[in-house]
Design an enzyme around this catalytic site. Sequence first.
Site, mmCIF file in Angstrom:
data_model
loop_
_atom_site.group_PDB
_atom_site.id
_atom_site.type_symbol
_atom_site.label_atom_id
_atom_site.label_comp_id
_atom_site.label_asym_id
_atom_site.label_seq_id
_atom_site.Cartn_x
_atom_site.Cartn_y
_atom_site.Cartn_z
ATOM 1 N N SER A 46 0.868 -1.169 0.000
ATOM 2 C CA SER A 46 0.000 0.000 0.000
ATOM 3 C C SER A 46 0.910 1.226 0.000
ATOM 4 O O SER A 46 1.781 1.359 0.869
ATOM 5 C CB SER A 46 -0.890 -0.017 1.240
ATOM 6 N N GLU A 47 0.736 2.114 -0.985
ATOM 7 C CA GLU A 47 1.787 3.102 -1.255
ATOM 8 C C GLU A 47 1.954 4.179 -0.179
ATOM 9 O O GLU A 47 2.906 4.945 -0.220
ATOM 10 C CB GLU A 47 1.603 3.731 -2.644
ATOM 11 N N ASN A 48 1.037 4.229 0.794
ATOM 12 C CA ASN A 48 1.260 5.165 1.895
ATOM 13 C C ASN A 48 2.342 4.662 2.850
ATOM 14 O O ASN A 48 2.719 5.387 3.778
ATOM 15 C CB ASN A 48 -0.046 5.433 2.654
#
Lengths: 218, 233
Positions: A46-48
Site C-alpha cells: 500500500s503506497e502510503n
Amino acid sequence: MALSREQIAIRVARELQDGFYVNLGIGIPTLVANYVPDNIEVMLQSENGLLGMGPFPTDDAVDADMINAGKQTVTAATGASIFSSAESFAMIRGGHVDLTVLGAFEVDVLGNIASWMIPNKLIKGMGGAMDLVAGADNIIVTMTHASKHGDSKLLNKCSLPLTGAGCIKKVLTDLAFLEIANGAFILKERAPGVSIEEIMDKTEGKLIVPDFVPEIEF
Amino acid sequence: MSGFNKVVDSYEEAMAGLEDGMTILAGGFGLCGIPENLINQVKSSGVKDLTIVSNNCGIDGFGLGVLLEDRQIKKMVSSYVGENALFEQQLLAGELEVELTPQGTLAEKMRAGGAGIPAFYTATGFGTPVGEGKEVREFSGRSYILEESITGDFAIVKGWKADKFGNVIYRHTAQNFNPLAATAGKITVVEVEEIVEPGELDPAHIHTPGIYVNRIIKGNFEKRIEQRTVRSN
C-alpha cells in the site's frame, strides 16, 4: 454476459504467483485481495507505506495510525513492514513490485493510459498512479470496455491527459482480456457468452483477433 | 532551551518566526499522521499567502482544511486534493493555486531537498501533463524528466515519541511523509504524543535523527479517521 466486478477480480487473481509483491489500486483492483488462491502467498503493498497489508480490523482493533492508500483502516499482515513515503515509492519506481493492478478511463494501442483527469471537471490529482505505471513492468488495467453510451475506451490514441506513456501491456475489461503489443490490442480471452463481434464493435483501437479466443471460465 | 534540549512548552513558541508568504512542508497522508495542533497554531497565528507542501489538504474543518477558512493558503503542492468543499470552491474561484505532483515525486522532492540534492530525473510523469516544460533526458533508452527538489521555511511533523534531543519515532502508517518533511525544513517542528529522556529510545530504531529537528512539543491528538472500515467477528 459482461463480467461482474467480482468476476473481473477473480480473473485478475489468476495472474498472481506465489511470492508476488502486489499493489492493488482503489475500486475493483482492491477486490482482488479477496480471491488470492489458497495455495499461494502474496504480499500487498500500500503506497502510503505498508508492505504486507492485512484484512480490515475488527471493531475493537481499529487504529487511526494504521490505514491503507485508500485511507481505510487496515491491519498489518504477519511479516509486514512499514516505512516512509519515499521508501514506498523507491520500491514502486525501482521496479520491485511484481504486479500492479489499477483502473483507467482510457487505454490505447501504444500502451498509453489515462486515469486521473477529465478536463473541465474538478481535478483531484493523480495520487500515486503516475509513479505506479512508470515503475511497474507488470501492470493489469481493469476497466469497462465502453462507456454507458457505448463509446469505446480502448482507443487508437487516448483522448484524455495521460497518466503514463507506453507502459500498459495487459487490459482486463468487462468483456475481454487483451494484451497490447506492436501497436494493437490482441484479444486473448472473452467473457462467457460475449461474441467476438461485440468486442470488435466496442474496440476503437486496432484489434487483432486470433483464430481461437477462449471464454473465461468461472 | 540548552544544549541539545529542543523541547518547547507552548505552540506559540513552537511556531515562532512564521511569517506571511512562507513555505510550510507538512507530514501526513489523508488525516493519518498529521500535525493537528501545529496546523491549528498556523491558523490562529493568522499568517497569509502560505505555500503548503503536503500530500493532501485535510477535510473541511480538520487538518490543513482549517487554513482554507480564512484564506491563508495561496498555493498547495499536493498529489491528491479536493476532499473538502471549501477547497473546491476556492480553487474554482481562482483564489487558490494548486500544483499537482505525483505522490512518489512529491516524497522524493522532500527527501532530495533535505539531502542537498537540487533536482533528480524520474520516469514518473514523462509524456503526461506533469512532464510539460520540464527537461527530458534519456538514460539507457528510456526518457526521464527533471524534477526540482523542495525545501520549506518550516516543516511541521507529527511523531509518536521523541526524546528531548529531537530523535523521533513514528507509529505505524502515521510515518508516511513525516520523516521526509522533517529533513527539509529550515525550521523543523515536531509534535509528539510522548517526550522521553535521551537514552530511552533505542538508537537503532530512530526514524528521524535529532540533527534535523529544531523544536519538539508534546501534544494531544484527536486522530480523526477518514474511512473507518471493519470486518465482523
